[in-house]
Design an enzyme around this catalytic site. Sequence first.
Site, PDB file in Angstrom:
ATOM      1  N   GLU A 235      32.687  64.305   4.926  1.00  0.00           N
ATOM      2  CA  GLU A 235      32.937  62.909   4.538  1.00  0.00           C
ATOM      3  C   GLU A 235      32.381  62.054   5.675  1.00  0.00           C
ATOM      4  O   GLU A 235      32.841  62.152   6.812  1.00  0.00           O
ATOM      5  CB  GLU A 235      34.426  62.650   4.347  1.00  0.00           C
ATOM      6  CG  GLU A 235      34.722  61.232   3.890  1.00  0.00           C
ATOM      7  CD  GLU A 235      36.187  60.879   4.004  1.00  0.00           C
ATOM      8  OE1 GLU A 235      36.489  59.735   4.422  1.00  0.00           O
ATOM      9  OE2 GLU A 235      37.037  61.733   3.702  1.00  0.00           O
ATOM     10  N   CYS A 272      38.517  54.951   6.041  1.00  0.00           N
ATOM     11  CA  CYS A 272      37.241  55.300   5.414  1.00  0.00           C
ATOM     12  C   CYS A 272      37.034  54.554   4.103  1.00  0.00           C
ATOM     13  O   CYS A 272      35.904  54.452   3.616  1.00  0.00           O
ATOM     14  CB  CYS A 272      37.172  56.808   5.167  1.00  0.00           C
ATOM     15  SG  CYS A 272      38.603  57.466   4.303  1.00  0.00           S
TER      16      CYS A 272
END
Length: 491
Positions: A235, A272
């Site tokens: 990620e 995020c």
Amino acid sequence: MDVTRTGEAQETTPDELDAVVGSASGAAQALAAWPRERRAHLLDALADALEGDRDALVAEADRETALGPGRLGGEITRTAYQLRFFAEVVREGAYLEATVDHAGPTPMGPRPDLRRMLVPLGPVAVYAASNFPFAFSVLGGDTASALAAGNPVVVKAHPGHPATSDRVARLAEPAVAAAGAPPGTFAVVHGFDAGRRLVSHPAIRAAGFTGSLAGGRALADAAAARPTPIPFYGELSSINPVLVTPGGALHDAEGYGAGLATSVLQGGGQFCTKPGLVLVPAGEAGDRVVSALAEAIERAPALPALTTGMADAYEKGVAARSAAAALRARGNEAEPGATRPALLEVTAGSLTAQLVEECFGPLAVVVRYGSEAEAVAVVEQVEGSLTATVLTGGASDQELPAARAALAARAGRVLYDGYPTGVAVSWAQHHGGPWPSTNTLHTSVGATAIRRFLRPLAWQQAPEHALPVELRDGPPVVPVRIDGRLVLPER
């Protein structure tokens, strides 16, 4: 505001790393053979260990990250919940994708007896994230899902919170031993060099990573360059675009502006899923959205960065982007090691490539569009993201269909009339997206995150004693597709 950081951890030497990974390799076969209930019990025990040391963990993490007791306590709750959630995933058993095709005739001739399910990969490397010292760290989602799958785990701790990582490890190790797990089931290592060597170690079979695009790309390249390449689940980077429709702006301009500010500022802008790009319609209603957002940013205090290096990188990012867009709002002055919230504004026709790149911290870029064609043109400049959000006001949810379709093509999760910060742990969750948000089709949050650390194995004409219990004849113990028909176990 105290942004004092604790010292660095002792780095793991190459010999120590070899010993740790060798031990994990030695544990893999025994751990893979564990019954599912035993694995679930281990995950529950790890959750209990975390919650049993909550106050000391929060204090340690706050000293290292300055994220605050409220945020950190909530993160422990989430991490424990996530461990118990994966325990239930393991008990339920559908993740195995158990399938049985009995021998019999087909138009292509006789078919042999075939049985298939997913099995553990082997030792997994987990690279802890900076921004979640519990939920995406030592016992975070990658570790939980890899252990749930039946794999030993070696965690590379993040240098932003080494003492917190070690404290969690000291809690986990006796819980793992008490559950009867083989030595090597779980370990933590420290240091840049250890992290680089870990992904290249021949005994490691997969890796999970949450962090920067540059760091993830380097590790992914190393994983691919091995004599035996391994899957690397990263990620990496996400700008999380938000589209405010004209009807949405008319419906609740001030409410959406304030809500967006809360989402941008949450966790110091270091989530995020922080919305980094906001498309707002031109005109009076859009002006009110931007004004409400700017006013909230102006009032915002300086926010602690996870490391001083991140604070410096953030300030450089704001300065560089300010050369291409108007500085609409700036929060209160920042002390060293903290970040000053910022809001930039630009027209759709003046958007530059740099303005659609992630800036890690409390910065958002507003883009004003005058037509659906302009909105689509903006979205087409956005790379893959974890999320995309549409603020419609409810009644106007049919507006801008082409822009909404363009957003969905670039995201792993599409939200309507909400804000992207916050990722629920659930069966239906998907936390991933097109490159560069991730380099994989899989999720790192939710039940199907376990799929990353499993591989399919088929048995042909195998005697019953050679089959896993989940594939044997008789009443099914997990959901299993038998001769094309899904059969559920009796509960």
